[in-house]
Enzyme design. Sequence first.
Site, PDB file in Angstrom:
ATOM      1  CG  ASP A   9      -1.905   1.158   1.241  1.00 46.32           C
ATOM      2  OD1 ASP A   9      -2.352   1.585   0.162  1.00 46.32           O
ATOM      3  OD2 ASP A   9      -2.218   1.659   2.331  1.00 46.32           O
ATOM      4  CB  SER A  10       0.164   4.790  -0.567  1.00 44.69           C
ATOM      5  OG  SER A  10      -1.050   4.774   0.174  1.00 44.69           O
ATOM      6  CB  CYS A  74      -3.255   0.555  -2.561  1.00 43.86           C
ATOM      7  SG  CYS A  74      -3.360   2.305  -2.946  1.00 43.86           S
ATOM      8  CD  GLU A 152      -0.282   6.398   6.632  1.00 43.62           C
ATOM      9  OE1 GLU A 152       0.787   6.378   7.244  1.00 43.62           O
ATOM     10  OE2 GLU A 152      -0.640   5.492   5.840  1.00 43.62           O
ATOM     11  CB  CYS A 185      -9.600   4.465   0.823  1.00 44.33           C
ATOM     12  SG  CYS A 185      -7.952   4.880   1.450  1.00 44.33           S
ATOM     13  CG  HIS A 187      -5.129   4.656   4.607  1.00 46.04           C
ATOM     14  ND1 HIS A 187      -4.594   4.268   3.409  1.00 46.04           N
ATOM     15  CD2 HIS A 187      -4.083   5.097   5.366  1.00 46.04           C
ATOM     16  CE1 HIS A 187      -3.285   4.472   3.428  1.00 46.04           C
ATOM     17  NE2 HIS A 187      -2.944   4.970   4.608  1.00 46.04           N
TER      18      HIS A 187
END
Length: 264
Positions: A9-10, A74, A152, A185, A187
Amino acid sequence: MSAHIMVFDSGIGGTTVLEQIQQLIPEATYSYFMDNALLPYGAQPPQKIIQRLLALIHFIESSALQVDILVIACNTASTSALNIIRRHTHIEIVGVVPAIKPACLISKTKHIGLIATPATVNSHYTKALIKEHGKNTKVSLYASTKLVELAETLFHTHSLSNYEFNEEIAALNIAGDIDVLVLGCTHFPLLANTLAMCFEKPVKLIDSGKAIANRVSSLLMKHQLALSIDTKKPLRYYATAPIDASQLSIELIELTDQTPDESD
Ligand code: DGL
């Protein structure tokens, strides 16, 4: 040697997918790669994301990591680059894309929402998914990079700014009659509990994590990949930029962007 599954993932969003796969297949060997030097992917043009994923493939193949299955955990990267990167490697690749199909199937109000990054919301891939599965269902789109940033911070520091979260949710102005919200997403499952409290009526939040774990499991069987009984294998983390508050022990990697072939 147990099958090696790398989850990419990013940032840390892909850990929500990793968790689901680990639960289903605890015997595999796992590594986790985050391209956090380019976070958020959701604000990048598709061409840049393609170059980074080709760089990832180049890194894996040149460092002899022997990855059996690469999970692009992602939605942004998968909806932008999946088709192209599959043409550049023999590694089995599993992409993660928004769960539009199951959401449309379970919606009773026939109005669902998709909350994802701007790149995912605007991608041709997502538009095609909606066209294919949303024939009888209205799909409202909500794009946010702020929620990626908040997820994050929450992951690394265990704290969430309620003020910033509520401000972002208010700005998104999510329709009151949706009964399913697709977390498009990886996240966003980290924010699911807080998100669920924002709605006056019950809204089902769905993501692709479990479906991806099932897909990985069927690929392991298809390729007859070995699994060892020892479930205590260390998880290796790779990142492209240092992370200040992280407790993880991370190996820093430099990715060199790769340009796709002319024919792509
Ligand atoms: N976790 C990624 C996704 O599923 C995106 C986060 C980012 O914008 O970098 O779309």
